[in-house]
Design a protein around this motif. Structure first.
Motif, short mmCIF file in Angstrom:
data_model
loop_
_atom_site.label_atom_id
_atom_site.label_comp_id
_atom_site.label_asym_id
_atom_site.label_seq_id
_atom_site.Cartn_x
_atom_site.Cartn_y
_atom_site.Cartn_z
N ALA A 216 0.83 -1.20 0.00
CA ALA A 216 0.00 0.00 0.00
C ALA A 216 0.86 1.26 0.00
O ALA A 216 0.56 2.24 -0.70
N GLU A 217 1.96 1.23 0.75
CA GLU A 217 2.85 2.38 0.79
C GLU A 217 3.57 2.58 -0.54
O GLU A 217 3.72 3.71 -1.02
N LEU A 218 4.01 1.49 -1.15
CA LEU A 218 4.64 1.59 -2.47
C LEU A 218 3.68 2.21 -3.48
O LEU A 218 4.06 3.07 -4.28
N LEU A 266 12.03 4.54 -9.43
CA LEU A 266 12.85 3.76 -8.49
C LEU A 266 13.53 4.66 -7.46
O LEU A 266 13.63 4.29 -6.28
N ALA A 267 13.98 5.83 -7.89
CA ALA A 267 14.66 6.73 -6.97
C ALA A 267 13.73 7.19 -5.85
O ALA A 267 14.16 7.40 -4.71
N HIS A 268 12.46 7.32 -6.17
CA HIS A 268 11.48 7.77 -5.17
C HIS A 268 11.05 6.63 -4.24
O HIS A 268 10.35 6.88 -3.26
N LEU A 269 11.46 5.42 -4.55
CA LEU A 269 11.06 4.27 -3.73
C LEU A 269 12.23 3.65 -2.98
O LEU A 269 12.04 2.70 -2.22
N ALA A 270 13.43 4.18 -3.16
CA ALA A 270 14.62 3.53 -2.62
C ALA A 270 14.66 3.56 -1.09
O ALA A 270 14.95 2.55 -0.45
N ALA A 271 14.35 4.70 -0.49
CA ALA A 271 14.47 4.82 0.97
C ALA A 271 13.17 4.38 1.64
O ALA A 271 12.08 4.64 1.13
N PRO A 272 13.27 3.72 2.79
CA PRO A 272 12.05 3.31 3.50
C PRO A 272 11.23 4.52 3.94
O PRO A 272 11.78 5.57 4.26
N PHE A 276 8.44 2.58 8.82
CA PHE A 276 8.65 1.23 8.28
C PHE A 276 10.03 0.73 8.70
O PHE A 276 11.02 1.45 8.65
N ASP A 277 10.07 -0.53 9.08
CA ASP A 277 11.33 -1.19 9.43
C ASP A 277 12.20 -1.25 8.18
O ASP A 277 11.79 -1.81 7.16
N PRO A 278 13.40 -0.66 8.22
CA PRO A 278 14.27 -0.72 7.04
C PRO A 278 14.52 -2.13 6.54
O PRO A 278 14.68 -2.37 5.34
N ALA A 279 14.53 -3.10 7.48
CA ALA A 279 14.77 -4.49 7.08
C ALA A 279 13.60 -5.05 6.29
O ALA A 279 13.76 -6.04 5.58
N ALA A 280 12.42 -4.42 6.41
CA ALA A 280 11.24 -4.90 5.69
C ALA A 280 10.98 -4.11 4.42
O ALA A 280 10.02 -4.41 3.70
N TRP A 281 11.81 -3.10 4.16
CA TRP A 281 11.59 -2.29 2.96
C TRP A 281 12.26 -2.97 1.77
O TRP A 281 13.45 -3.23 1.78
N PRO A 282 11.51 -3.26 0.71
CA PRO A 282 12.05 -4.11 -0.35
C PRO A 282 12.77 -3.33 -1.45
O PRO A 282 12.55 -2.13 -1.64
#
Length: 319
Positions: A216-218, A266-272, A276-282
């Motif tokens: 949903a966030e993506l 992609l650049a707008h989606l790179a950082a969590p 959101f847990d950075p470890a869960a950000w794909p």
């Protein structure tokens, strides 16, 4: 290349209607008159074309509220023998008011309002609905309520409930529409496919709810990142498609612009995102395809983008 991205879409995606969820959002302010107002004066109020109904407050019992609709007043003034106006002109408005209107609160869901309206008797079924508020009254026509309910149902049938994006069929329909607009011209259609790397691992390690929250966030961030006129849809469980139309340009420029759009997203989606847990950000796989000048074919664009996306996935495994 950023300036080229800003000029990507000469085709502007159709603007979605604002979603209306409750009676208060649909209702318009309504004039409130006293029950002792002469009907002759009430008729003057209805000469204004924007007045479809008025609320009537009982002067003897202020908590009692009725309604007079334009159709109801017209019927009363006509009368069975055509003498209604002569008989009623000096009578109080309370004599022509409906003292048992459908009254709902501002937060009442439109589906509930529609059900209540349709449960009324045939002669009252399409009367306006009164909407009570803390400071003022509003009114909504039953026709508007039904149209809003139908629009909501149509929205639900074509949009993904998790991300609120158009679903697969709606997205491919939009792609075909774009292609039909540029056939025979020099403009190009671009399709960018994105999917989440190892979505199954994300769900297994962090839970299904976390995976849904990421999707949903993506979706929200992709939509916010796109230049005006671009569209995004959810076309797979973990996959998204971005649609754009390029201005007239040669093949080299088209390839560069399509890849610039892909990199831009992609650049707008790179950082969590915050929270959101950075470890869960794909990370995401991605691929872009663009039409040749004058011959945009939706099926070919999809096939081309999917081939490139499969190569991207294979390359990521080898790294």
């Amino acid at each position: 290349m950023h300036d080229e991205i800003a000029r990507l879409a000469r085709h502007v995606a159709p603007r979605r209607a604002t979603r209306v969820a409750s009676a208060g959002e649909l209702a318009q302010p309504v004039l409130v008159v006293g029950s002792t107002l002469p009907v002759g004066q009430l008729e003057v109020i209805f000469r204004r074309p924007e007045v479809g109904s008025v609320a009537v407050q009982d002067d003897a019992a202020p908590t009692r509220t009725g309604i007079v609709t334009r159709a109801g007043l017209a019927a009363a003034l006509t009368g069975r023998l055509g003498y209604g106006r002569a008989v009623l002109e000096r009578r109080p408005t309370g004599a022509v008011a409906d003292w048992s209107p459908l009254v709902v609160e501002q937060g009442t869901a439109l589906a509930d309002v529609a059900a209540l309206a349709m449960a009324r008797t045939a002669e009252r079924r399409y009367d306006d609905v009164l909407v009570s508020g803390p400071a003022a009254w509003g009114a909504a026509s039953t026709a508007d309520v039904m149209r809003a309910v139908v629009a909501e149902l149509a929205e639900r049938s074509t949009h993904d409930p998790l991300t609120l994006l158009p679903g697969r069929s709606a997205t491919w329909y939009a792609l075909r529409h774009r292609c039909s607009l540029v056939r025979g011209g020099a403009t190009r259609v671009v399709l960018v496919l994105l999917d989440v790397r190892d979505m199954s691992r994300l769900n297994a390690e962090h839970g299904q709810d976390a995976g849904d929250a990421v999707l949903a966030e993506l979706a929200a961030r992709i939509g916010a990142a796109l230049p005006a006129g671009c569209e995004v849809g959810r076309v797979e469980g973990d996959g998204f498609a971005v649609l754009a139309t390029l201005p007239a340009m040669d093949d080299i420029q088209a390839a560069a612009s399509a890849d610039a759009l892909r990199q831009h997203v992609l650049a707008h989606l790179a950082a969590p995102s915050d929270g959101f847990d950075p470890a869960a950000w794909p990370a995401l796989h991605s691929a872009a395809a663009w039409s040749v000048a004058g011959a945009a074919d939706a099926d070919e664009l999809v096939a081309q983008a999917e081939r490139r996306l499969r190569r991207e996935r294979r390359a990521a495994v080898l790294v």
